[in-house]
Write a protein that holds these residues in place. Sequence first.
Motif, PDB file in Angstrom:
ATOM      1  N   LEU A 105     -67.569 -76.454 -30.398  1.00  0.00           N
ATOM      2  CA  LEU A 105     -68.577 -75.271 -30.414  1.00  0.00           C
ATOM      3  C   LEU A 105     -70.062 -75.894 -31.250  1.00  0.00           C
ATOM      4  O   LEU A 105     -71.050 -75.461 -30.741  1.00  0.00           O
ATOM      5  CB  LEU A 105     -67.942 -74.175 -31.108  1.00  0.00           C
ATOM      6  CG  LEU A 105     -68.806 -72.948 -30.793  1.00  0.00           C
ATOM      7  CD1 LEU A 105     -68.965 -72.662 -29.550  1.00  0.00           C
ATOM      8  CD2 LEU A 105     -67.880 -71.673 -31.646  1.00  0.00           C
ATOM      9  N   PRO A 106     -69.797 -76.601 -32.230  1.00  0.00           N
ATOM     10  CA  PRO A 106     -70.912 -77.027 -32.850  1.00  0.00           C
ATOM     11  C   PRO A 106     -71.865 -77.708 -32.115  1.00  0.00           C
ATOM     12  O   PRO A 106     -73.094 -78.087 -32.462  1.00  0.00           O
ATOM     13  CB  PRO A 106     -70.615 -77.892 -34.102  1.00  0.00           C
ATOM     14  CG  PRO A 106     -69.068 -77.257 -34.699  1.00  0.00           C
ATOM     15  CD  PRO A 106     -68.702 -77.059 -33.019  1.00  0.00           C
ATOM     16  N   HIS A 107     -71.409 -78.344 -31.017  1.00  0.00           N
ATOM     17  CA  HIS A 107     -72.365 -79.143 -30.010  1.00  0.00           C
ATOM     18  C   HIS A 107     -73.060 -78.241 -29.077  1.00  0.00           C
ATOM     19  O   HIS A 107     -73.966 -78.734 -28.008  1.00  0.00           O
ATOM     20  CB  HIS A 107     -71.432 -79.947 -29.259  1.00  0.00           C
ATOM     21  CG  HIS A 107     -71.152 -81.229 -30.082  1.00  0.00           C
ATOM     22  ND1 HIS A 107     -71.556 -82.197 -30.893  1.00  0.00           N
ATOM     23  CD2 HIS A 107     -69.734 -81.342 -30.775  1.00  0.00           C
ATOM     24  CE1 HIS A 107     -70.910 -82.999 -31.674  1.00  0.00           C
ATOM     25  NE2 HIS A 107     -69.805 -82.209 -31.642  1.00  0.00           N
ATOM     26  N   LEU A 134     -70.026 -73.428 -21.469  1.00  0.00           N
ATOM     27  CA  LEU A 134     -70.538 -74.526 -22.020  1.00  0.00           C
ATOM     28  C   LEU A 134     -69.505 -75.464 -22.717  1.00  0.00           C
ATOM     29  O   LEU A 134     -69.565 -76.633 -22.831  1.00  0.00           O
ATOM     30  CB  LEU A 134     -71.698 -74.385 -22.677  1.00  0.00           C
ATOM     31  CG  LEU A 134     -72.830 -73.514 -22.049  1.00  0.00           C
ATOM     32  CD1 LEU A 134     -73.779 -73.002 -22.941  1.00  0.00           C
ATOM     33  CD2 LEU A 134     -73.417 -74.357 -20.779  1.00  0.00           C
ATOM     34  N   ALA A 135     -68.772 -74.517 -23.660  1.00  0.00           N
ATOM     35  CA  ALA A 135     -67.962 -75.393 -24.342  1.00  0.00           C
ATOM     36  C   ALA A 135     -66.589 -75.744 -23.507  1.00  0.00           C
ATOM     37  O   ALA A 135     -66.236 -77.142 -23.812  1.00  0.00           O
ATOM     38  CB  ALA A 135     -67.301 -74.614 -25.427  1.00  0.00           C
ATOM     39  N   MET A 136     -66.184 -75.293 -22.574  1.00  0.00           N
ATOM     40  CA  MET A 136     -65.064 -75.792 -21.512  1.00  0.00           C
ATOM     41  C   MET A 136     -65.745 -77.174 -20.838  1.00  0.00           C
ATOM     42  O   MET A 136     -65.188 -78.130 -20.856  1.00  0.00           O
ATOM     43  CB  MET A 136     -64.983 -74.778 -20.514  1.00  0.00           C
ATOM     44  CG  MET A 136     -63.931 -75.101 -19.327  1.00  0.00           C
ATOM     45  SD  MET A 136     -62.410 -75.355 -20.166  1.00  0.00           S
ATOM     46  CE  MET A 136     -61.979 -73.864 -20.888  1.00  0.00           C
ATOM     47  N   ALA A 153     -65.562 -72.992 -38.996  1.00  0.00           N
ATOM     48  CA  ALA A 153     -66.449 -73.538 -38.044  1.00  0.00           C
ATOM     49  C   ALA A 153     -66.943 -72.678 -36.931  1.00  0.00           C
ATOM     50  O   ALA A 153     -68.104 -72.608 -36.673  1.00  0.00           O
ATOM     51  CB  ALA A 153     -65.870 -74.954 -37.463  1.00  0.00           C
ATOM     52  N   LEU A 154     -66.076 -71.920 -36.664  1.00  0.00           N
ATOM     53  CA  LEU A 154     -66.389 -70.805 -35.518  1.00  0.00           C
ATOM     54  C   LEU A 154     -67.379 -69.856 -36.103  1.00  0.00           C
ATOM     55  O   LEU A 154     -68.341 -69.430 -35.389  1.00  0.00           O
ATOM     56  CB  LEU A 154     -65.200 -70.076 -34.893  1.00  0.00           C
ATOM     57  CG  LEU A 154     -64.237 -71.011 -34.136  1.00  0.00           C
ATOM     58  CD1 LEU A 154     -63.029 -70.130 -33.652  1.00  0.00           C
ATOM     59  CD2 LEU A 154     -64.791 -72.125 -33.205  1.00  0.00           C
ATOM     60  N   VAL A 155     -67.093 -69.357 -37.151  1.00  0.00           N
ATOM     61  CA  VAL A 155     -67.767 -68.232 -37.949  1.00  0.00           C
ATOM     62  C   VAL A 155     -69.301 -68.994 -38.231  1.00  0.00           C
ATOM     63  O   VAL A 155     -70.367 -68.210 -38.120  1.00  0.00           O
ATOM     64  CB  VAL A 155     -67.296 -67.680 -39.274  1.00  0.00           C
ATOM     65  CG1 VAL A 155     -68.203 -66.769 -40.052  1.00  0.00           C
ATOM     66  CG2 VAL A 155     -65.769 -67.112 -38.863  1.00  0.00           C
ATOM     67  N   ALA A 156     -69.456 -70.051 -38.960  1.00  0.00           N
ATOM     68  CA  ALA A 156     -70.665 -70.761 -39.151  1.00  0.00           C
ATOM     69  C   ALA A 156     -71.499 -70.817 -37.713  1.00  0.00           C
ATOM     70  O   ALA A 156     -72.529 -70.855 -37.886  1.00  0.00           O
ATOM     71  CB  ALA A 156     -70.336 -72.190 -39.682  1.00  0.00           C
ATOM     72  N   TRP A 157     -70.725 -71.163 -36.541  1.00  0.00           N
ATOM     73  CA  TRP A 157     -71.673 -71.354 -35.470  1.00  0.00           C
ATOM     74  C   TRP A 157     -72.093 -69.988 -35.133  1.00  0.00           C
ATOM     75  O   TRP A 157     -73.369 -69.774 -34.692  1.00  0.00           O
ATOM     76  CB  TRP A 157     -70.606 -71.777 -34.184  1.00  0.00           C
ATOM     77  CG  TRP A 157     -71.346 -71.903 -33.011  1.00  0.00           C
ATOM     78  CD1 TRP A 157     -72.042 -73.096 -32.570  1.00  0.00           C
ATOM     79  CD2 TRP A 157     -71.509 -71.105 -31.933  1.00  0.00           C
ATOM     80  NE1 TRP A 157     -72.765 -72.629 -31.366  1.00  0.00           N
ATOM     81  CE2 TRP A 157     -72.236 -71.501 -31.036  1.00  0.00           C
ATOM     82  CE3 TRP A 157     -70.984 -69.614 -31.698  1.00  0.00           C
ATOM     83  CZ2 TRP A 157     -72.632 -70.976 -29.743  1.00  0.00           C
ATOM     84  CZ3 TRP A 157     -71.486 -68.795 -30.580  1.00  0.00           C
ATOM     85  CH2 TRP A 157     -72.247 -69.556 -29.643  1.00  0.00           C
ATOM     86  N   GLU A 158     -71.628 -68.823 -35.252  1.00  0.00           N
ATOM     87  CA  GLU A 158     -71.971 -67.471 -35.184  1.00  0.00           C
ATOM     88  C   GLU A 158     -73.071 -67.180 -36.096  1.00  0.00           C
ATOM     89  O   GLU A 158     -74.213 -66.780 -35.488  1.00  0.00           O
ATOM     90  CB  GLU A 158     -70.844 -66.353 -35.059  1.00  0.00           C
ATOM     91  CG  GLU A 158     -71.384 -65.086 -35.061  1.00  0.00           C
ATOM     92  CD  GLU A 158     -72.170 -64.395 -33.691  1.00  0.00           C
ATOM     93  OE1 GLU A 158     -73.015 -63.895 -33.969  1.00  0.00           O
ATOM     94  OE2 GLU A 158     -71.913 -65.223 -32.708  1.00  0.00           O
ATOM     95  N   LYS A 159     -72.816 -67.285 -37.117  1.00  0.00           N
ATOM     96  CA  LYS A 159     -73.929 -67.239 -38.052  1.00  0.00           C
ATOM     97  C   LYS A 159     -75.020 -67.896 -37.941  1.00  0.00           C
ATOM     98  O   LYS A 159     -76.167 -67.484 -38.078  1.00  0.00           O
ATOM     99  CB  LYS A 159     -73.616 -67.359 -39.662  1.00  0.00           C
ATOM    100  CG  LYS A 159     -72.448 -66.527 -40.252  1.00  0.00           C
ATOM    101  CD  LYS A 159     -72.034 -66.967 -41.467  1.00  0.00           C
ATOM    102  CE  LYS A 159     -71.229 -65.945 -41.926  1.00  0.00           C
ATOM    103  NZ  LYS A 159     -70.626 -66.429 -43.342  1.00  0.00           N
TER     104      LYS A 159
END
Length: 191
Positions: free
Chosen positions: A120-122, A141-143, A182-188
């Motif tokens: 996800l960070p990418h 996109l992640a897939m 990491a998932l939450v950081a991506w959303e933020k």
Amino acid sequence: MTTTLPFRVLTVCTGNICRSPMAERLLQSELDIAAPNVFAVESAGTAAMVGSDMEPHIEGFVRVLGASSEGFAARQLTREILDKQDLVLALTREHRSRIVEIHPGLLKKTFTLRELARVLPHIDGARGVHPAERWELAIPLAMRSRTLHRAAAEDDDVVDPYRRGDKVFEEMRQQLVPAVQALVAWEKAHA
């Protein structure tokens, strides 16, 4: 794109008393802060200890990390539960395979927790759209991106601590918590 609220996320492990409830409660707690009333995070198990509370170590981790363990009861993974999900996060590759076996239509919406946290960070999340729509756009996109960011099974899986010592519970915590963060950081970062 028509977005239905809430955006539904399911976490899945084996007994639904350790890993998936911890991921569920931490994700829900943190996503409620980042995007209130947008996400509904639940959990289930492939061989659930139906009706059981969280394992006591897990309940302690959840509380210490600022989430609630209240009202939790383990439940069995079913096709009906899977039908309602926008994203499914398995705690191991084996769980991911079982999910897709039960519901082949979720192949493109199912990741291991650590896999999505790595990929996800990418992904450049759409800014200026509703959070649920951002996640709907990001999942395909992640897939596609996961083939570029492959890892060994042990890097995708969260170790099962059930009936094991404190060291394994701590190992599980060290694998699970950064993935949730990491998932939450991506959303933020994309809000």
